[in-house]
Each structure stands twice: as structure tokens, then as C-alpha cells.
Design an enzyme around this catalytic site. Structure first.
Site, PDB file in Angstrom:
ATOM      1  N   ASP A  59       0.842  -1.192   0.000  1.00  0.00           N
ATOM      2  CA  ASP A  59       0.000   0.000   0.000  1.00  0.00           C
ATOM      3  C   ASP A  59       0.879   1.245   0.000  1.00  0.00           C
ATOM      4  OD1 ASP A  59      -1.901   2.045   0.610  1.00  0.00           O
ATOM      5  OD2 ASP A  59      -3.188   0.532   1.510  1.00  0.00           O
ATOM      6  N   SER A 109      -7.282   4.076  -1.543  1.00  0.00           N
ATOM      7  CA  SER A 109      -7.029   2.636  -1.474  1.00  0.00           C
ATOM      8  C   SER A 109      -8.262   1.792  -1.749  1.00  0.00           C
ATOM      9  CB  SER A 109      -6.470   2.273  -0.097  1.00  0.00           C
ATOM     10  OG  SER A 109      -5.227   2.890   0.124  1.00  0.00           O
ATOM     11  N   HIS A 170      -9.949  -3.123   6.520  1.00  0.00           N
ATOM     12  CA  HIS A 170      -9.423  -1.943   5.842  1.00  0.00           C
ATOM     13  C   HIS A 170      -9.795  -1.988   4.363  1.00  0.00           C
ATOM     14  CE1 HIS A 170      -6.248   0.434   3.782  1.00  0.00           C
ATOM     15  NE2 HIS A 170      -6.237   1.162   4.883  1.00  0.00           N
ATOM     16  N   THR A 172      -8.129  -1.877   1.650  1.00  0.00           N
ATOM     17  CA  THR A 172      -7.316  -2.684   0.740  1.00  0.00           C
ATOM     18  C   THR A 172      -7.723  -4.154   0.719  1.00  0.00           C
ATOM     19  OG1 THR A 172      -5.495  -1.127   1.002  1.00  0.00           O
ATOM     20  CG2 THR A 172      -4.942  -3.283   0.133  1.00  0.00           C
ATOM     21  N   ASP A 351      -1.143  -0.240  -4.656  1.00  0.00           N
ATOM     22  CA  ASP A 351      -2.431   0.336  -5.021  1.00  0.00           C
ATOM     23  C   ASP A 351      -2.271   1.751  -5.549  1.00  0.00           C
ATOM     24  OD1 ASP A 351      -1.595   1.150  -2.515  1.00  0.00           O
ATOM     25  OD2 ASP A 351      -3.572   1.034  -1.591  1.00  0.00           O
TER      26      ASP A 351
END
Length: 519
Positions: A59, A109, A170, A172, A351
Site C-alpha cells: 500500500d 485505497s 481496511h 485494501t 495500489d
């Protein structure tokens, strides 16, 4: 006379920075020929069907972060750093992915996760839904749900897993299993009344209900699984760790109850319990800490990098981010050693990027943070009264030139915006007066913001294994799961698949692992 002395010192120091072998042209010619031989081998394409898929997601791991991580890794291994190779650098195929969201030039994200997991570009802030859904509007979700490569793999008979160093809920990782108009709806305690009344489900609930037979789930965000004000098992006296659920459900219990009879499901919340398991006797594993992110100085003591891989999104704290990126690289190395390129497609990507940069004409081998690292540059002297010219040699971590505007030094690592913006007595802070080698030092930024933003440039995609050559050139980010699915003969694009194309059977279980490292 002083100028001549500085010139001579500069020449001497520059010469000493060059390894002896690199002065010989034959070194570079031999290196290039070896690289050419490796490249020619790639003409024999690996067109096997991928039995296993592994996606490593860093990330915020932009190209500048990859380069800086490479240098740090090399310096930690007693080298100058620049010549080092990351594990991902060894992957034979590299592409670039365009990261924009459907409604955002610089992405978040959530929208990007929907792209590289579900194969569909989406609006920022939404997960697992198409661009027909509007952020925070529950009533736009129905009919816009899109499935992920994890679902495609599960439907194809594979075992699947999610390992992350952030909350499992989260943005992601959640696009792998959830469909939500808001990335922030971790539990029903974070949802507005209209979303609850509209029948939308929180992300933690979807983790348990949408794909109940995910074999491995490891990450953080434990409090979103338990009733509001339930004391945390690890931090019973800290209010911020208490449960958040308004529906009073215990989702860990619900996770257990959803498993088929006769199957063994284990829940762990501590590393020692994880390591104590006999995994050959476990069918389903759920491991949740409060948050598995650990500050960099503790990471190296934790052992297995797959248990504690790295995290990149530290606001302006480059030292934390890069050391954790080194941990990500260790995890990639472990996975590479445990698998074969004949039947396992491994992909490493990000990402989005961040507004992280490093420059300033630093000399070869300059310690990237400021402390003296093994094998890197030795402790440098203070630049003294040389205001703009090349410092001979510069302090570690600082660029070799002072600003020709405010006559102050600056670190080689900087951010375009973020919390590192500081004005002292009406001027830019003098970094020589602070401990810029400290793990929590926030690098200077050009624009003051409480939180540093993402970057909008393309990110790298590294690939190794069956059909890795499909990841080449410049792609839309949503192309990634389609290429991976094609390689594994899962999802909707299976016309090319037949029994003759499949590799020999193996005792290993077909597996899809989504490792969201650095969220």
C-alpha cells in the site's frame, strides 16, 4: 586557494565512493551480457496453468519507495545500497499500472483495491462495487456489486487466504470479499442510521457472511468483531480497544458456527498461539490482533516475515515505511523459495504511490536516513561554512548542497505535502538542529497537511511464473486480476483451458493468497 582545496577534496571523495571493480569497463560489459542472456531465455514463455496465485500488495509503494528500499536493504547488508537487488527486482516481468479512480485523478485505497481485485475501476471510497455506486450512499449499492479474484478462485475449487498487516476490514483487503458504499463502515458502529435502515451490511459482517469458507484470514481490527464496550482480550483496560458492534453480535463465534460439521476452525489473537498450531490439522484459520502493525525497531525481532510483513503508510515517517518495505521484501523472498515458477504466478504491486521523493545529488553509498549503516558511508563531518557548493563530504542523510535560497541544509528524503512542514522563527526549520535519523522523524514537506496524501503516478507491477508475460507495458490497474485469472483458469475467461494445458498433479493444495502487506 580554498576553492582549489575544495575541488581536490571533492575529486578525492568522489573517487573513493566508486568500488574498485566498477572502474573496469569489463565489469559493466559482463554484467550487461549476463542480463542479455537472461532476457533471451524469456523468449521461451511459461504458458503453464498456474496452480497457485500470490498477490503481494504494498500500500503506497510507489517507484521512488521501491528504489529507496533497495538502497536501504543493500546498506543493511553491508553494501553501498544502490547495486542491491530486492526480491521483486528478480521477477522477470515488469509493467506499470495506471491507478486513477473513476472519479479521482489521485486515487484512494478503496477504489484501487476494487480495480486490482475485482477487475473493475470504481469511485474513491467504495469497495467491491462499480462506479454506479456513490460513496456513503447505501441506496446506490444494490445491483452494483462486483466479485473479486478471491471469489473466482473459490468458485474454481481453490483454497484462498488473506494476510494483511492492517485491519482485515481496511479498504485494501476488504474489496476481496465486501461490497460497501463506504470504506469506513468497518462495523455497524461506524455506519450512519440511514445506511443501517437501508439494509447495508458493515464490512466485518461481510467478512464472515459473504464468503464463509475463506481458509486463512490473518490481520487486525479485532474490535470490529465484538459487541460494543466488550473488553479486549489483550488490552482489557484500554477503552480504544473495546468492541464497537451495535448489533451485539460476536462475529468470531458466528465465524465458527458457519463452518461445516467435522471441519476444524481455529481462532488466534497472539503470535505464540499461531505458531503453536498444527496446521495440518486445521481447516480454517482466523487470526486477529488489535492491529498487527509494529514499529520498525520491533520488526526484526519477530521472526517469520509472513507473520509480520511490512506496512508502508506512515505519514511522513520515511524510516518506518522503508524498514517495513524491507520486511515486505523478506516475505516475497520466503514465498519465492517455497514455491516454483513452474506452477505459481506471483505478482507484486501497489495500489497507489505517495508524495515521497529523494534526491539532492547525494553521493554513492550515502546512508539514506542519516545514521551510519553497516557498509555504508562513515560518519560525515559538518559542512561548516560551505553554503551552496558540494559538501565534502556531506552529513549522512543530507543532500550535499544547501539550499541556494535559504542557505539551510535539507535531507535527501522529502515529501510533497504532509505533517513535516515546519516554520521556525519565520523560516524553514534547520534540519541540522534536529535528529533526522530518529525512527519517528517526519521528513520535511513542501505543503502543510495533517496527513500526507497519495501520489497519482503509475505504480510498478512485478510478475513471475505462468503467464507472467501477460503483465507488460502500461496497463489499467483493473487488468491485473484478469491476467492472473487467465493464468489460473478461473473466472469467466476459461476458453483457452483444457486438460492438456494443465501441469502435472501435485500434492500441494491449489491456493490463492492475497497478501496485503503495507496497508
Amino acid at each position: 586557494m580554498k576553492a582549489l582545496l575544495l575541488l581536490l577534496l571533492t575529486q578525492l571523495c568522489s573517487a573513493s565512493l566508486v568500488p574498485e571493480r566498477e572502474k573496469d569497463p569489463e565489469y559493466w560489459r559482463a554484467q550487461a551480457q549476463e542480463t542479455l542472456r537472461d532476457a533471451l531465455q524469456l523468449q521461451r514463455l511459461n504458458q503453464n496453468v498456474a496452480k497457485n496465485l500470490i498477490l503481494f500488495l504494498g500500500d503506497g509503494m510507489g517507484v521512488s519507495t521501491v528504489t529507496a528500499t533497495r538502497i536501504l536493504k543493500g546498506q543493511l547488508q553491508n553494501g553501498k545500497g544502490e547495486e542491491s537487488l530486492l526480491e521483486m527486482d528478480k521477477f522477470p516481468y515488469v509493467a506499470l499500472a495506471k491507478t486513477y479512480n473513476t472519479n479521482a485523478q489521485v486515487p484512494d485505497s478503496a477504489g484501487t483495491a476494487t480495480a486490482y481485485l475485482c477487475g473493475v475501476k470504481a469511485n474513491e471510497g467504495t469497495v467491491g462495487v462499480s462506479a454506479g455506486a456513490t460513496r456513503d450512499h447505501c441506496n446506490t449499492t444494490k445491483g452494483q456489486e462486483v466479485t473479486s479474484i478471491l471469489r473466482w478462485a473459490k468458485d474454481g475449487g481453490k483454497a484462498v487466504g488473506i494476510v494483511t498487516t492492517t485491519r482485515v476490514t481496511h479498504a485494501t483487503p476488504s474489496a476481496a470479499y465486501a461490497h460497501s458504499a463506504s470504506r469506513d463502515w468497518y462495523s455497524d458502529g461506524e455506519m450512519p442510521p440511514d445506511a443501517l435502515e437501508g439494509g447495508c451490511k458493515d464490512i466485518a459482517r461481510q467478512l464472515v457472511e459473504n464468503i464463509p469458507d475463506i481458509e486463512v484470514i490473518l490481520g487486525g481490527g479485532r474490535k470490529y468483531m465484538f459487541p460494543k464496550n466488550t473488553s479486549d482480550v489483550e488490552y482489557p483496560h484500554e477503552d480504544k480497544h473495546r468492541g464497537t458492534r451495535l448489533d451485539r453480535r460476536d462475529l468470531v463465534q458466528a465465524w465458527h458456527q458457519a463452518k461445516p460439521p467435522g471441519k476444524v476452525a481455529k481462532y488466534v489473537w497472539h503470535r505464540r498461539d499461531l505458531l503453536a498450531l498444527n496446521l495440518s490439522r486445521v481447516d480454517f484459520l482466523l487470526g486477529e490482533s488489535w492491529h498487527p502493525r509494529v514499529p520498525w525497531p520491533q520488526v526484526g525481532a519477530l521472526g517469520d516475515p509472513l507473520a509480520h510483513p511490512g506496512v508502508l503508510e506512515w505519514p511522513g515517517k520515511a524510516k518506518q515505511a522503508l524498514h517495513e518495505a524491507v520486511e515486505l521484501d523478506r516475505a516475497i523472498g520466503v514465498a519465492t523459495r517455497l514455491t516454483s515458477a513452474r506452477d505459481t504466478l506471483s505478482v507484486v504491486t501497489a495500489d497507489h504511490s505517495h508524495v515521497f521523493t529523494f534526491g539532492g545529488y547525494t553521493p554513492r553509498g550515502n546512508p539514506i536516513f542519516g545514521e551510519s549503516l553497516p557498509g555504508g558511508a562513515q560518519s560525515w563531518g559538518h559542512p561548516g561554512d560551505i553554503p551552496v557548493m558540494l559538501m565534502v563530504p556531506p552529513p549522512p542523510g543530507l543532500a550535499p548542497r544547501q539550499s541556494d535560497v535559504d542557505r539551510k541544509p535539507f535531507t535527501s528524503i522529502l515529501y510533497g505535502n504532509g505533517p513535516g512542514y515546519k516554520i521556525v522563527a519565520g523560516e524553514r526549520e534547520n534540519v541540522s538542529a534536529v535528529d533526522f535519523a530518529h525512527a519517528d522523524y517526519q521528513a520535511q514537506s513542501a505543503v502543510p497537511l495533517r496527513q500526507e496524501t497519495h501520489g497519482g503516478e503509475d505504480v510498478a507491477v512485478f510478475a513471475r511464473g505462468p503467464m507472467a508475460h501477460l503483465l507488460h507495458g502500461v496497463h489499467e490497474q483493473n487488468y491485473i486480476p484478469h491476467a492472473m485469472a487467465y493464468a489460473a483458469c478461473i473466472g469467466s475467461n476459461r476458453a483457452h483451458c483444457n486438460a492438456a494445458a494443465r501441469p502435472a498433479a501435485s500434492s500441494l493444495l491449489p491456493f490463492l493468497a492475497l497478501l496485503f502487506l503495507l496497508c
